[in-house]
Design a protein around this motif. Structure first.
Motif, PDB file in Angstrom:
ATOM      1  N   SER A 439      24.180   6.235  53.097  1.00  8.88           N
ATOM      2  CA  SER A 439      24.317   5.685  51.753  1.00  8.88           C
ATOM      3  C   SER A 439      24.932   6.763  50.869  1.00  8.88           C
ATOM      4  CB  SER A 439      22.946   5.250  51.216  1.00  8.88           C
ATOM      5  OG  SER A 439      23.056   4.798  49.886  1.00  8.88           O
ATOM      6  N   ILE A 440      26.012   6.401  50.163  1.00 11.52           N
ATOM      7  CA  ILE A 440      26.752   7.377  49.354  1.00 11.52           C
ATOM      8  C   ILE A 440      26.837   6.877  47.920  1.00 11.52           C
ATOM      9  CG2 ILE A 440      28.875   8.710  49.113  1.00 11.52           C
ATOM     10  CD1 ILE A 440      29.491   8.131  52.025  1.00 11.52           C
ATOM     11  N   SER A 441      26.560   7.783  46.973  1.00 14.55           N
ATOM     12  CA  SER A 441      26.697   7.487  45.546  1.00 14.55           C
ATOM     13  C   SER A 441      27.489   8.615  44.902  1.00 14.55           C
ATOM     14  CB  SER A 441      25.326   7.359  44.876  1.00 14.55           C
ATOM     15  OG  SER A 441      24.554   6.343  45.474  1.00 14.55           O
ATOM     16  N   ALA A 442      28.052   8.333  43.726  1.00  9.83           N
ATOM     17  CA  ALA A 442      28.843   9.323  42.996  1.00  9.83           C
ATOM     18  C   ALA A 442      28.125   9.725  41.715  1.00  9.83           C
ATOM     19  CB  ALA A 442      30.224   8.772  42.673  1.00  9.83           C
ATOM     20  N   ILE A 443      28.188  11.023  41.391  1.00 10.10           N
ATOM     21  CA  ILE A 443      27.671  11.553  40.126  1.00 10.10           C
ATOM     22  C   ILE A 443      28.883  11.840  39.238  1.00 10.10           C
ATOM     23  CG2 ILE A 443      26.375  13.396  39.018  1.00 10.10           C
ATOM     24  CD1 ILE A 443      24.805  13.722  41.597  1.00 10.10           C
ATOM     25  N   ARG A 444      28.881  11.334  38.010  1.00 11.64           N
ATOM     26  CA  ARG A 444      30.045  11.406  37.135  1.00 11.64           C
ATOM     27  C   ARG A 444      29.722  12.130  35.840  1.00 11.64           C
ATOM     28  NH1 ARG A 444      33.396   7.495  39.349  1.00 11.64           N
ATOM     29  NH2 ARG A 444      32.302   6.108  40.799  1.00 11.64           N
ATOM     30  N   ASP A 445      30.778  12.619  35.181  1.00 11.49           N
ATOM     31  CA  ASP A 445      30.603  13.243  33.880  1.00 11.49           C
ATOM     32  C   ASP A 445      30.770  12.191  32.779  1.00 11.49           C
ATOM     33  OD1 ASP A 445      33.276  12.694  33.781  1.00 11.49           O
ATOM     34  OD2 ASP A 445      33.944  14.778  33.889  1.00 11.49           O
ATOM     35  N   ALA A 446      30.779  12.646  31.542  1.00 11.03           N
ATOM     36  CA  ALA A 446      30.864  11.711  30.412  1.00 11.03           C
ATOM     37  C   ALA A 446      32.184  10.943  30.410  1.00 11.03           C
ATOM     38  CB  ALA A 446      30.698  12.464  29.092  1.00 11.03           C
ATOM     39  N   GLN A 447      33.235  11.496  31.002  1.00 13.53           N
ATOM     40  CA  GLN A 447      34.535  10.827  31.069  1.00 13.53           C
ATOM     41  C   GLN A 447      34.679   9.985  32.327  1.00 13.53           C
ATOM     42  OE1 GLN A 447      34.357  14.203  30.112  1.00 13.53           O
ATOM     43  NE2 GLN A 447      34.399  13.420  27.995  1.00 13.53           N
ATOM     44  N   HIS A 448      33.571   9.764  33.029  1.00 16.68           N
ATOM     45  CA  HIS A 448      33.534   8.917  34.218  1.00 16.68           C
ATOM     46  C   HIS A 448      34.302   9.537  35.388  1.00 16.68           C
ATOM     47  CE1 HIS A 448      32.052   5.176  35.759  1.00 16.68           C
ATOM     48  NE2 HIS A 448      33.214   4.892  36.330  1.00 16.68           N
TER      49      HIS A 448
END
Length: 914
Positions: A439-448
Motif C-alpha cells: 500500500s503506497i500513499s504520498a505526503i505533500r506540501d502546501a502546494q500539493h
C-alpha cells in the motif's frame, strides 16, 4: 503590532490630504480659466470700444474734412481707418483658417486691444465664431464692411476735389449727406455688436461662475465622501485591530520597558492569567511565570511555565520585540500555549516508536522514490536493513505477480492524489521471493507537491494459502474434494458457452447410488463417508482431465463431459462408470457391493443452461432407478413431463390433506378354518377431484420420494383409530384393524409418541390395533429396529411383517417380541397349488412361522383351490377377492351387522361395492 497604528492613520490620511489639494487646485484652475475667459471678453469689449470709437471718430473727421478741408481732419480720419482696417484684416485672417498668429496678434495690438486678451480673442474667433452672442456680433461687424469702404471712397473724392480746388458747396453737401447716411447705417450695427459682446460676456460670466461653483460643490462632496470613507476605514481598521488583538489565540501584552509593568493585554491573556479581583494592568510581567523569568526575552522564542488563573501551570513560549508606542519604548510580548504542541511531539515520539515496532514493514522514500527510512519489521520480512536500502528505489525490489515491473500508472494515480494498494512479488536479501500486499500513499506540501512516499507492506503468503483453502472449500465438496453444486454449474455454463462457439456437444451425467442408505445403517456413517470418498475417486479416474466431477449432495454425483461430437458419446463413459462403480469396495474387513443409476442430458438437445441440464439428467436418473437399477438412461422430454407430473402430484397431495380428500377402505381377513372375519386391513384411497378414486400405488411412491408419506401415515392412523371408536360405539364385533406403516414414518423419532397420542385421543385398546410393516421398512430402521419393537410390545401392539419373502430378509427381526404375524406375499399365492416352487416356498414359510410361534396371513386369494391349499397347509388367515373386495366403512358395517349370523362368508366373490 500597536506601533503600527500611527503609520496606519497617516497612510489613511495621506490620500485624503492629496484629494483636498487636488480639489483646491481644481477650483483654482477653474477660477484661473474663468479669469482668462473674462480677460478675453474684456479684450473683446475693449476692441469693440476702440472699433466703435474709431468708426464714429472717422465719420466725424471725414465730415469736418468735407466741410472745412482741413488736412489734420483728414489725417485723423486716416488714423481711425487704419484701426478699423487692422481689426478687419485680423478678423478675415482668422476666418480663413490659415493665418500667421503673430501677424494677427500684431494687428490686434496695433488696433489697441489689451495684449493679455489677444490670444483668447484669436482662440474664440477661430473656434467659437458660431457660438451664441458671438455669431450675431461678428455678423453685425461684417455688415459694415461695405459702408466703411464707401466712406473711404468719399474721403478720396473729397481729397481730390480739395487738391485741385474743384470743391463746391453742392459737392460738400452731397458728401455730408452720404457720410450721414453711412453713419446712420453703421451706428445701429455697431450698437448691436457692442450689445451682443456685452450680453455674451455677461452670459459667459454667469456660466463660468455656475460651472466653477458646481465643480467646487461636486469636488467638495467627493472629498467629503472620501473623507468619510477614510475615517470609517480608520475606525474599521482600529476595530479590526482591536478584534484581532482581543481574539488572538495567543496572549499579547504591552509591557513598559523601563518598569516591566503590563500596560495592556488582550482577552486571551486575561482569560489565562487574570481574575475579577486581580486585574492584569499594572502587574509586573515577570511575576506571571513560575519562579520568574530566568532572562528577559529579547526576540526569538523562550519556553517557560505560566501560572494560570486555575492555580496550575501552563507550558508556554514567549516571543517579544521593542516597538514605538505613542512615543515611548514598549516591549510587545506574544505568549503562545505550546502544551498541545508538546503533547503532539510526545505523541509523535510514541508513534515513531510504535512505527518501529509494528509487524508490517514500512518504507519512506523521497519524491524520486529513493528510500530514506525503513522500520525494524522491514529487515525482519525482507532481510534488508536501513543501510542496504538507503538510496535504492522502492520499485527496484518489487514486480507485479506476473513478473512485470510496477507500471507508471501507479505513480500517476498517486500524483493525482489517490491511494494505491495491490499485490506484488517482492525479493528478499537471499534472493527468494514472496507475495506481498503493498500500500503506497504520498505526503505533500502546501502546494500539493509530493515530498515523500510511504509504503506499508506485509507478507501475505500464509494469507493467500488460507484464502486458497477457503476458496477451495467454497467451490468443492469438503468430503470428497469434488466440485460442489455452485462450482459445477459455473463450469457447466462455461462449457455450454464454449460448445456454442465450437458447435460441439456437452453432456451431464447424474449418478445416484442404489440403496446407499443400507451402508450407513448397516455399518456406520463414518464408513459411509469412506465409501463416498472411494466412489468419488473411482469417478475421477474414469473421466479425462478436461472433464469435471461433482457431488451435489448425499449419494448424488454429477459428471460434466465437454467437447463431444454427439450427446450419445457420453454413453461410453456412463457404461464404464456403471461397471467400475459395481465392483466390490473393500473397507477394513468388509466387502461392500453397490450399484448406481445414471441419467444423461446433453447440450444442445436437452437444455441450454446448467440448471436445465442437471434437472433433466436427474429426471433421466430417476427413470433409470425406477425401471431397473444399475442402469443408465438418456433424457427424453417424457421424463421431464413425468417429473412435472410428480411435482404437480405433490401439490395435489398437500391439497388433498388440507381438503380431506382421502378415505379408507377395509378388506376383511378370514379365519381359514372357521370362516369368521378376524380382522380388517385399512387401505388408503384418494378421491381425486378430477381423476376420481386413486389407489395407493398411484401416489404412495411419489409421496415417499418427496417426503409427504409421514403426513399421510399420520392421517391414516388417526382415521383408523377414529373409525374403531365409531364401530365400538355402534356395538360392532371387536375385530382387529391392521394399519400399514411406511419406512419413513416408522423410522421417525415422533412415530411412537404419535401412535400413543392417537390411541389416547380415541381411547383405542392396544389389542384392537395392529401394524403392518414391510421387510424393507424393518431393514431401513437399522439399529433402532429392536428398540422400536420392544416399545410396541410394551404398548401391546402386534406387528405383521408384510410382503414376507420378497426383500432382503434378516431372520433376526422375527424373534423380536412385538412381531406376531407373517403375511405371505401375493406373488407366492397366485400360482398355488399348481406351481411346485411356490408350493415349496409357502410351505417353508408356514413351517418356519409355526416353529417361531408366529401366525400367518396369505394375501391375494382369488380361487377356491388357493383357499383349500392354504387351509390344509395350516395357514391361519387369508385375504383376497374370493372373500371380499376392500369395502367402505358403511358397507363393512352392513356386512358385520350383529343381528346377522357372522358365519363363514360365501366362497364366491361378492360384487364390488362402491
Amino acid at each position: 503590532m500597536i506601533a503600527s497604528r500611527p503609520r496606519s492613520v497617516s497612510q489613511h490620511l495621506t490620500p485624503l490630504a492629496l484629494a483636498l489639494a487636488l480639489v483646491v487646485g481644481l477650483i483654482l484652475g477653474l477660477t484661473w480659466g474663468a479669469l482668462r475667459i473674462q480677460v478675453t471678453l474684456a479684450g473683446f469689449l475693449n476692441g469693440e470700444s476702440l472699433w466703435s470709437k474709431a468708426q464714429k471718430q472717422a465719420v466725424i473727421d471725414l465730415e469736418i474734412y468735407a466741410q472745412d478741408g482741413r488736412a489734420d481732419a483728414l489725417a485723423d480720419y486716416r488714423k481711425n481707418m487704419r484701426v478699423l482696417g487692422a481689426d478687419r484684416w485680423a478678423r478675415d485672417a482668422i476666418a480663413s483658417g490659415h493665418y500667421d498668429h503673430a501677424a494677427v496678434w500684431r494687428a490686434f495690438r496695433s488696433a489697441g486691444v489689451i495684449p493679455d486678451a489677444i490670444d483668447g480673442m484669436i482662440f474664440i474667433m477661430g473656434h467659437f465664431s458660431s457660438a451664441p452672442y458671438m455669431k450675431p456680433a461678428i455678423d453685425a461687424w461684417y455688415s459694415t464692411d461695405d459702408t466703411i469702404d464707401g466712406l473711404d471712397r468719399i474721403a478720396g473724392d473729397l481729397q481730390r476735389a480739395h487738391a485741385d480746388g474743384s470743391i463746391t458747396p453742392a459737392m460738400v453737401a452731397t458728401a455730408r449727406a452720404r457720410i450721414a447716411e453711412a453713419n446712420h447705417f453703421i451706428g445701429p450695427r455697431a450698437d448691436t455688436f457692442s450689445a451682443q459682446i456685452a450680453d455674451g460676456a455677461a452670459w459667459i460670466g454667469t456660466v463660468l461662475f455656475l460651472a466653477v461653483l458646481a465643480v467646487a460643490i461636486a469636488a467638495s462632496l467627493l472629498w467629503l465622501r472620501m473623507a468619510r470613507r477614510i475615517l470609517q476605514g480608520i475606525r474599521s481598521s482600529e476595530e479590526r485591530y482591536r478584534l484581532l488583538f482581543d481574539s488572538a489565540n495567543d496572549a499579547i501584552m504591552m509591557i513598559d520597558e523601563s518598569g516591566g509593568r503590563i500596560l495592556e493585554a488582550n482577552n486571551t491573556a486575561r482569560a489565562w492569567i487574570s481574575s475579577a479581583r486581580v486585574p492584569l494592568a499594572g502587574r509586573r510581567f515577570d511575576d506571571l511565570f513560575a519562579n520568574g523569568l530566568q532572562s528577559k526575552p529579547k526576540g526569538g522564542a523562550t519556553g517557560t511555565l505560566l501560572d494560570d488563573n486555575t492555580g496550575g501551570l501552563r507550558q508556554v513560549e514567549i516571543e517579544s520585540n521593542l516597538v514605538d508606542w505613542d512615543g515611548r519604548q514598549v516591549r510587545q510580548a506574544i505568549i503562545r500555549d505550546i502544551s498541545e504542541r508538546m503533547a503532539i511531539e510526545r505523541e509523535r515520539r510514541v508513534a515513531a516508536e510504535a512505527l518501529a515496532g509494528i509487524a508490517e514493514g514500512v518504507i519512506i522514500t523521497d519524491a524520486e522514490r529513493r528510500v530514506v527510512s525503513v522500520n525494524a519489521a522491514h529487515a525482519e520480512i525482507t532481510g534488508f536493513g536501513l543501510h542496504e536500502m538507503l538510496g535504492r528505489r522502492l520499485d527496484e525490489m518489487r514486480r507485479l505477480p506476473d513478473g512485470e515491473p510496477l507500471p507508471e500508472s501507479i505513480w500517476s494515480a498517486l500524483a493525482g492524489g489517490r491511494h494505491w494498494s495491490g499485490e506484488v512479488q517482492s525479493r528478499r536479501y537471499d534472493g527468494s521471493t514472496y507475495p506481498e500486499q503493498l500500500s503506497i500513499s504520498a505526503i505533500r506540501d502546501a502546494q500539493h507537491r509530493v515530498l515523500h512516499y510511504v509504503a506499508v507492506f506485509s507478507n501475505v503468503h500464509e494469507a493467500k494459502a488460507q484464502r486458497q483453502r477457503l476458496e477451495h472449500l467454497a467451490t468443492h465438496d469438503p468430503l470428497t474434494g469434488l466440485a460442489n453444486r455452485a462450482a459445477f454449474e459455473r463450469q457447466c455454463n462455461a462449457a455450454i458457452a464454449a460448445a456454442g462457439r465450437l458447435r460441439t456437444a456437452v453432456a451431464v451425467l447424474f449418478i445416484d447410488l442404489d440403496a446407499f442408505k443400507i451402508v450407513n445403517d448397516s455399518y456406520s456413517h463414518a464408513m459411509g463417508d469412506r465409501v463416498l470418498c472411494k466412489i468419488a475417486e473411482r469417478i475421477r479416474k474414469q473421466i479425462s482431465a478436461t472433464d469435471m466431477a461433482g457431488r451435489i449432495g448425499g449419494d448424488e454425483f454429477t459428471v460434466l463431459l465437454g467437447r463431444l461430437e454427439l450427446r450419445e458419446d457420453a454413453g461410453i463413459v456412463a457404461e464404464r462408470l456403471l461397471a467400475n462403480l459395481a465392483a466390490p469396495i473393500v473397507m477394513d474387513e468388509y466387502e461392500i457391493v453397490l450399484s448406481a443409476s445414471i441419467g444423461i442430458a446433453g447440450y444442445p438437445l436437452d437444455g441450454a443452461d446448467a440448471t436445465t441440464l442437471i434437472a433433466n439428467a436427474d429426471a433421466a436418473m430417476y427413470t433409470a432407478k425406477s425401471s431397473e437399477r444399475n442402469a443408465l438412461r438418456f433424457y427424453t422430454p417424457l421424463m421431464q413431463a413425468n417429473a412435472r407430473q410428480r411435482l404437480q402430484l405433490v401439490s395435489e397431495l398437500r391439497r388433498a390433506l388440507a381438503n380431506d380428500e382421502f378415505s379408507l377402505r377395509y378388506q376383511p381377513s378370514m379365519d381359514l378354518r372357521s370362516g369368521h372375519i378376524e380382522a380388517v386391513e385399512a387401505l388408503l384411497r384418494w378421491q381425486h377431484p378430477e381423476r376420481g378414486e386413486l389407489s395407493p400405488g398411484e401416489f404412495i411412491p411419489v409421496a415417499e420420494s418427496l417426503g409427504l408419506i409421514r403426513s399421510i401415515d399420520e392421517w391414516v392412523l388417526r382415521a383408523a383409530c377414529a373409525q374403531i371408536r365409531e364401530w365400538d360405539r355402534a356395538g360392532m364385533p371387536k375385530f382387529r384393524v391392521a394399519v400399514n406403516v411406511s419406512a419413513r414414518w416408522l423410522a421417525h423419532p415422533a412415530f411412537i409418541s404419535g401412535l400413543g397420542k392417537a390411541m389416547r385421543d380415541f381411547q383405542i385398546p392396544s389389542r384392537r390395533l395392529a401394524l403392518e410393516i414391510t421387510e424393507g421398512a424393518m431393514l431401513r430402521l437399522g439399529d433402532e429396529t429392536q428398540r422400536t419393537m420392544h416399545v410396541l410390545h410394551e404398548l401391546g401392539i402386534e406387528v405383521a411383517i408384510d410382503d414376507f419373502g420378497t426383500g432382503y430378509s434378516s431372520m433376526a427381526y422375527l424373534k423380536l417380541p412385538s412381531v406376531s404375524w407373517l403375511k405371505i406375499d401375493r406373488s407366492f399365492v397366485t400360482s398355488l397349488p399348481h406351481d411346485a416352487n411356490d408350493v415349496a416356498i409357502v410351505e417353508a414359510i408356514l413351517a418356519m412361522a409355526r416353529s417361531l410361534g408366529l401366525r400367518t396371513i396369505a394375501e391375494g386369494i382369488e380361487h377356491e383351490a388357493q383357499h383349500e391349499f392354504l387351509r390344509k397347509a395350516g395357514c391361519d388367515e387369508g385375504q383376497g377377492y374370493l372373500y371380499s373386495y376392500p369395502l367402505p366403512a358403511a358397507a363393512l358395517e352392513r356386512l358385520l351387522n350383529p343381528r346377522q349370523t357372522p358365519a363363514r362368508l360365501s366362497l364366491v366373490p361378492p360384487k364390488q361395492q362402491s
